[in-house]
Design an enzyme around this catalytic site. Structure first.
Site, short mmCIF file in Angstrom:
data_model
loop_
_atom_site.label_atom_id
_atom_site.label_comp_id
_atom_site.label_asym_id
_atom_site.label_seq_id
_atom_site.Cartn_x
_atom_site.Cartn_y
_atom_site.Cartn_z
N SER A 1 7.72 -15.17 12.04
CA SER A 1 9.17 -14.87 13.13
C SER A 1 8.52 -15.97 14.10
CB SER A 1 7.85 -13.84 13.09
OG SER A 1 8.86 -13.18 14.23
N ILE B 1 0.96 -1.26 -0.67
CA ILE B 1 0.32 0.12 -0.01
C ILE B 1 0.92 1.56 -0.23
CG2 ILE B 1 -2.02 -1.18 0.72
CD1 ILE B 1 -1.27 -0.13 3.55
N LYS C 1 1.50 -14.99 13.59
CA LYS C 1 2.17 -15.31 13.02
C LYS C 1 1.43 -17.34 13.10
CE LYS C 1 5.17 -12.46 11.19
NZ LYS C 1 4.29 -12.17 10.10
N SER D 1 5.11 -5.31 11.30
CA SER D 1 5.88 -6.20 11.39
C SER D 1 6.83 -5.98 13.05
CB SER D 1 7.57 -6.05 10.52
OG SER D 1 7.74 -4.07 10.75
N TYR E 1 1.35 -9.73 18.01
CA TYR E 1 2.37 -9.98 16.19
C TYR E 1 2.50 -11.82 16.31
CZ TYR E 1 6.62 -9.95 13.72
OH TYR E 1 6.89 -9.89 12.61
N ASP F 1 -4.15 -3.63 -1.24
CA ASP F 1 -4.82 -3.93 -0.11
C ASP F 1 -5.20 -5.65 0.49
OD1 ASP F 1 -4.84 -3.22 3.23
OD2 ASP F 1 -6.57 -1.59 2.72
N LEU F 2 -3.73 -5.84 1.28
CA LEU F 2 -3.93 -7.67 1.94
C LEU F 2 -5.46 -7.33 2.45
CD1 LEU F 2 -0.71 -8.39 2.92
CD2 LEU F 2 -2.09 -8.57 1.14
C1 15L Z 1 10.38 -9.30 13.95
O1 15L Z 1 9.96 -10.57 13.67
C2 15L Z 1 10.14 -8.41 13.55
O2 15L Z 1 9.47 -7.55 12.78
C3 15L Z 1 11.56 -7.54 13.54
O3 15L Z 1 11.26 -6.05 14.34
C4 15L Z 1 12.30 -8.22 14.97
O4 15L Z 1 11.46 -8.29 16.18
C5 15L Z 1 12.46 -9.73 14.64
O5 15L Z 1 11.98 -10.19 15.00
C6 15L Z 1 13.40 -10.23 15.68
O6 15L Z 1 13.15 -11.26 16.25
O7 15L Z 1 14.81 -9.61 15.98
#
Ligand code: 15L
Length: 260
Positions: free
Chosen positions: A113, A37, A142, A77, A138, A53-54
């Site tokens: 992540s 976006i 994931k 993120s 967050y 846009d997702l």
């Molecule tokens: C992530 O998933 C994040 O997007 C990034 O900003 C960092 O925090 C990274 O992990 C991390 O664990 O270093």
């Protein structure tokens, strides 16, 4: 296997890893349809720009038509309000997978992540099938992204590779990064391996470099064809001192600053 390189739909193309892939994937022969976006101009070689846009399933379906594979980096993120995380990361990933199914795209690579298992304590090594222990909303998103990927593999026969990315940065700066770092070059190698691996079905791999101090299992990644070449150890004398949260996968995401 996705066959000879075709076009990859790249979501989140304006982000850090997206920018790396905008040069790294064409250099390996892939064409790109890049979405975000945020502004993506100018288009690079072998690149078409298609804003989407997702949160809008129809727009994601339109962007997905005719591609050979999807690399899904789009979304938030880092930690944010639950509703924002749900919309961008969970709903967004559902839309990407559903668009892939409707458009007959078999290969989807998903940016997961380490924060999906962030409260996992140090082990030698931490396996990819350790139980979900998200450290934030967050991290929960994931876990949900990985679960959605698993569903679309088992129910619809897609190939979905989830990359539990560590710390993607030009160089390590903190002590934790000696374990968690993913170099620029290895980030590209990781995504290329996930695109090229023959019939992975559902796979989860840790996205880190070949760090001497790594304690996240690189075995499944290597089995998929990911052969990292960099090592955070080269920067060991230049990083900050250890922190109390260094022995948990998620590092400072597990700390009280993320309490509500
Ligand atoms: C992530 O998933 C994040 O997007 C990034 O900003 C960092 O925090 C990274 O992990 C991390 O664990 O270093």
């Amino acid at each position: 296997m996705t066959g000879s390189p075709g076009t990859v739909l790249l979501t989140g193309a304006a982000g850090r890893i997206g920018r790396l892939l905008r040069t790294g994937l064409p250099a390996a022969g892939w064409s790109l349809r890049s979405t975000d976006i945020a502004d993506l101009t100018p288009a690079g070689p072998q690149e078409e720009i298609a804003y989407a846009d997702l949160a809008d399933l129809d727009a994601v379906v339109d962007a997905t038509r005719g591609v050979a594979a999807v690399v899904h980096l789009g979304g938030l993120s880092g930690e944010a309000a639950y509703e924002d995380i749900r919309r961008a990361n969970i709903d967004g990933t559902y839309h990407v997978l559903e668009a892939a199914r409707r458009c007959g795209v078999r290969r989807v690579v998903i940016a997961s992540s380490n924060h999906a298992v962030g409260f996992t304590p140090r082990a030698d090594p931490v396996p990819v099938d350790t139980r979900p222990r998200p450290d934030t909303f967050y991290g929960v998103s994931k876990v949900a992204k990985e679960a959605l990927g698993s569903l679309y593999v088992d129910r619809y026969g897609l190939d979905v590779v989830c990359l539990r990315i560590g710390t993607q940065a030009p160089r390590p700066t903190r002590h934790r990064h000696l374990a968690s770092w993913l170099s620029d070059g290895d980030a590209i190698r990781l995504v290329l391996a996930a695109l090229d691996a023959p019939a992975p079905g559902f796979a989860v791999v840790y996205g880190i470099s070949a760090n001497s101090r790594a304690w996240w299992d690189l075995g499944p990644g290597r089995a998929l064809g990911y052969h990292p070449q960099d090592d955070a150890e080269a920067y060991a004398d230049a990083v900050d001192p250890p922190e109390p949260t260094d022995d948990l996968v998620g590092g400072d995401f597990t700390g009280p600053e993320h309490d509500l």
